[in-house]
Design an enzyme around this catalytic site. Sequence first.
Site, short mmCIF file in Angstrom:
data_model
loop_
_atom_site.label_atom_id
_atom_site.label_comp_id
_atom_site.label_asym_id
_atom_site.label_seq_id
_atom_site.Cartn_x
_atom_site.Cartn_y
_atom_site.Cartn_z
N ASN A 167 0.79 -1.23 0.00
CA ASN A 167 0.00 0.00 0.00
C ASN A 167 0.83 1.29 0.00
OD1 ASN A 167 0.81 -0.55 2.61
ND2 ASN A 167 -1.13 0.01 3.56
N LYS A 190 12.78 -6.20 0.66
CA LYS A 190 11.95 -6.94 -0.30
C LYS A 190 10.58 -6.27 -0.37
CE LYS A 190 9.21 -10.41 0.18
NZ LYS A 190 8.14 -9.80 -0.66
N GLY A 242 2.95 -5.90 7.07
CA GLY A 242 2.02 -6.74 6.31
C GLY A 242 0.91 -7.25 7.21
N SER A 243 0.31 -8.34 6.79
CA SER A 243 -0.87 -8.85 7.49
C SER A 243 -0.48 -9.63 8.76
CB SER A 243 -1.65 -9.76 6.55
OG SER A 243 -0.85 -10.85 6.20
N VAL A 244 -1.45 -9.83 9.62
CA VAL A 244 -1.19 -10.58 10.85
C VAL A 244 -0.75 -12.03 10.56
CG1 VAL A 244 -2.25 -11.48 12.97
CG2 VAL A 244 -2.69 -9.12 12.26
N PRO A 245 -1.44 -12.76 9.67
CA PRO A 245 -1.00 -14.15 9.43
C PRO A 245 0.45 -14.23 8.95
CG PRO A 245 -3.16 -13.77 8.45
CD PRO A 245 -2.68 -12.44 8.92
N THR A 246 0.84 -13.34 8.03
CA THR A 246 2.23 -13.39 7.56
C THR A 246 3.18 -12.95 8.68
OG1 THR A 246 1.36 -12.71 5.41
CG2 THR A 246 3.73 -12.81 5.62
N GLU A 264 4.81 -4.60 11.92
CA GLU A 264 3.79 -3.56 11.66
C GLU A 264 2.66 -4.25 10.92
OE1 GLU A 264 3.71 -0.56 12.67
OE2 GLU A 264 5.76 -0.11 13.24
N CYS A 298 -3.44 0.41 6.81
CA CYS A 298 -3.43 -0.41 8.02
C CYS A 298 -4.13 0.25 9.20
CB CYS A 298 -1.99 -0.72 8.39
SG CYS A 298 -0.96 0.76 8.47
N GLU A 401 -10.49 -6.98 9.17
CA GLU A 401 -9.88 -5.93 8.35
C GLU A 401 -10.27 -6.18 6.90
OE1 GLU A 401 -5.58 -6.10 7.62
OE2 GLU A 401 -5.48 -3.95 8.00
N GLU A 478 7.85 2.43 14.16
CA GLU A 478 8.54 3.13 13.08
C GLU A 478 8.37 4.62 13.34
OE1 GLU A 478 6.94 1.05 9.52
OE2 GLU A 478 8.88 0.04 9.53
N1 LIG Z 1 1.08 -1.59 10.57
C1 LIG Z 1 1.57 -1.09 9.46
O1 LIG Z 1 2.43 -0.22 9.47
C2 LIG Z 1 1.09 -1.59 8.13
C3 LIG Z 1 1.37 -0.82 6.99
C4 LIG Z 1 0.91 -1.27 5.76
C5 LIG Z 1 0.20 -2.46 5.67
N2 LIG Z 1 -0.05 -3.18 6.77
C6 LIG Z 1 -0.85 -4.41 6.68
O2 LIG Z 1 -0.45 -5.17 5.55
C7 LIG Z 1 -1.54 -5.91 5.02
C8 LIG Z 1 -1.66 -5.67 3.55
O3 LIG Z 1 -0.47 -5.84 2.92
P1 LIG Z 1 -0.12 -7.17 2.11
O4 LIG Z 1 -1.36 -7.75 1.52
O5 LIG Z 1 1.02 -6.82 1.21
O6 LIG Z 1 0.36 -8.13 3.30
P2 LIG Z 1 1.00 -9.59 3.21
O7 LIG Z 1 1.14 -10.07 4.61
O8 LIG Z 1 0.26 -10.43 2.24
O9 LIG Z 1 2.44 -9.35 2.55
C9 LIG Z 1 3.37 -8.47 3.12
C10 LIG Z 1 4.76 -8.85 2.67
O10 LIG Z 1 5.10 -10.11 3.22
C11 LIG Z 1 5.67 -10.93 2.21
N3 LIG Z 1 5.47 -12.33 2.58
C12 LIG Z 1 4.40 -13.12 2.32
N4 LIG Z 1 4.59 -14.35 2.86
C13 LIG Z 1 5.81 -14.31 3.49
C14 LIG Z 1 6.56 -15.27 4.22
N5 LIG Z 1 6.13 -16.51 4.43
N6 LIG Z 1 7.76 -14.89 4.71
C15 LIG Z 1 8.22 -13.63 4.53
N7 LIG Z 1 7.55 -12.68 3.82
C16 LIG Z 1 6.35 -13.03 3.31
C17 LIG Z 1 4.94 -10.48 0.97
O11 LIG Z 1 5.60 -10.90 -0.21
C18 LIG Z 1 4.93 -8.98 1.16
O12 LIG Z 1 6.16 -8.42 0.79
C19 LIG Z 1 -2.75 -5.42 5.80
O13 LIG Z 1 -3.09 -6.33 6.80
C20 LIG Z 1 -2.28 -4.11 6.39
O14 LIG Z 1 -2.99 -3.71 7.53
C21 LIG Z 1 0.39 -2.79 8.00
C1 LIG Z 2 0.64 7.36 6.19
N1 LIG Z 2 -0.45 6.67 6.87
C2 LIG Z 2 -1.72 7.12 6.32
C3 LIG Z 2 -0.42 7.00 8.28
C4 LIG Z 2 -0.38 5.23 6.64
C5 LIG Z 2 0.80 4.53 7.20
C6 LIG Z 2 1.01 3.12 6.68
C7 LIG Z 2 -0.15 2.22 6.86
O1 LIG Z 2 -0.62 1.46 6.03
#
Ligand SMILES: NC(=O)c1ccc[n+]([C@@H]2O[C@H](COP(=O)([O-])OP(=O)(O)OC[C@H]3O[C@@H](n4cnc5c(N)ncnc54)[C@H](O)[C@@H]3O)[C@@H](O)[C@H]2O)c1
Ligand SMILES: C[N+](C)(C)CCCC=O
Length: 504
Positions: A167, A190, A242-246, A264, A298, A401, A478
């Site tokens: 994103n 990456k 990224g996402s919680v499961p990953t 994050e 996020c 989410e 961060e």
């Molecule tokens: N808290 C934050 O700062 C923040 C910011 C942006 C997005 N997010 C979260 O990210 C999610 C959306 O992003 P997404 O769909 O790209 O998430 P995702 O978890 O699908 O992927 C995130 C990253 O992890 C990598 N990845 C996938 N499987 C992996 C593994 N087994 N080992 C290591 N890396 C792996 C992906 O290639 C990608 O680069 C949402 O849940 C969002 O809330 C959080």
């Molecule tokens: C810049 N914002 C809007 C705070 C988003 C931070 C990254 C979250 O996805």
Amino acid sequence: MEPSTLDLLGTVTGTVVVTEPLNFWGGQRVKPRQQANAEPVFEPATGRVLCQMFPCGSEEVDEAIKSAHSAYLKWSKMAGMERARIMLEAARIIREKRDKIAKLEVINNGKSITEAVVDIDVAWQCIEYYAGMAATLAGQHVQLPGGAFAYTRREALGVCVGIGAFNYPFQVAAWKSAPALACGNAMVFKPSPMTPVTAVLLAEIYKEAGVPEGLFCVVQGGADTGSLLCHHPGVAKVSFTGSVPTGKKVMEMAAKSVKHVTLELGGKSPLLIFKDCELENAVKGALMANFLTQGQVCCNGTRVYVQREIMPQFLEEVVKRTKVIPVGDPLLDDTRMGALISKPQLDKVLAYVNQAKKEGARVLCGGDSFVPSDPKLKGGYFMSPCVLDNCRDDMTCVKEEIFGPVMSVLPFDTEEEVIKRANNSPFGLASGVFTRDISRAHRVAENLQAGTCFINNYNISPVEVPFGGYKMSGFGRENGQVTIEYYSQLKTVVVEMGDVDSLF
Ligand SMILES: NC(=O)c1ccc[n+]([C@@H]2O[C@H](COP(=O)([O-])OP(=O)(O)OC[C@H]3O[C@@H](n4cnc5c(N)ncnc54)[C@H](O)[C@@H]3O)[C@@H](O)[C@H]2O)c1
Ligand SMILES: C[N+](C)(C)CCCC=O
């Protein structure tokens, strides 16, 4: 020589093709070793293939980490002021190239150009901020009995890995690399396999600014490449977005060799709107909390709790404004909502809206796929921003989410009740409150279980303030001063000035 990706940008949506290698280590772009597992990368606004992403295998990951390690050996020995000077130059180059980087980000990510420009500004501000901090890193001196003393040194960790979400591709790379580099680390980054094209520009910019070759490397790939990075013995830390499961998998892999981890992760943040708020600002805040980057943010405040007495006025105004959000070509200045990242993501979000309807929610506006009138956008992943009313806390749209432009609105009666309901979530990334009562505002902020609470605004994250989650939204931070602690370690040096007083 091939033209630089940035030179291709005097152009419009639907025309750019990226053919240059997207990996970067040893101070240059590196061609993929094998083309077998290539994945197409799409331009979200058109559905057209923008480029191919060739995932890095173990040899390439190894090369990148070795390259980063040799740069780390030089960089970590430099004075903070020397590192700062180079980082400031990188920030300056980003500022100079801002509009072109933003354009490429839009073409790959689908967000509006208005937002992308802000993202790139935040990226250089972050590098500038941590450059300012690089020379301030210092330890402590502690006087001990008999003239002995100790001092502490704040040292780098080594090679850090950054793994990004789709994103905020360029901004996430900056948010991770800036504090890492300020502390003397190297980084192998990456990006998401869906948004591979702008991280390599950051690598080129750091190089142009004068970092040692290999200090910021980019490897492309998805889960397999990410997993190689998390398992690699040459890596000291993984910072994951990224996402919680990953995130859980990343933590598990990093645990095997006790690597430092920052997570994050996702969220389902509550926004509390009290009847004594300034309503127009609360409505604007709710829109900012839900519709940036097509709702793929996020920290979005997607559970909007509105005090019952002002619900009719709030809904009327929020729906009126949502209906007129200009959705369309993300490269046009007037567009305020572009395309979602992919067709599967669009389908997933639309399915959430249908599920919400089945569970009793009422769609007040939007929630459908959208085809802009411009024929070149007919294959794009657009949807109309959606406001859901009649929501209850047990509905899927309120618990999960969605990561799309869907706002769920719920009524509440008392402060005590709404805080309890707001906290009844496994997530804890952000939260918000709109009220004119200053005591209430701070009381609510204190009682909400979230890493951030916005009072009378939403989704503003200046680089000077820490950003990160509570509960399953992750840990570590961060931005802000505190992040220095997540990219450094403290060594204690104990100095004897007299004789050893041995017990033996
Ligand atoms: N808290 C934050 O700062 C923040 C910011 C942006 C997005 N997010 C979260 O990210 C999610 C959306 O992003 P997404 O769909 O790209 O998430 P995702 O978890 O699908 O992927 C995130 C990253 O992890 C990598 N990845 C996938 N499987 C992996 C593994 N087994 N080992 C290591 N890396 C792996 C992906 O290639 C990608 O680069 C949402 O849940 C969002 O809330 C959080
Ligand atoms: C810049 N914002 C809007 C705070 C988003 C931070 C990254 C979250 O996805």
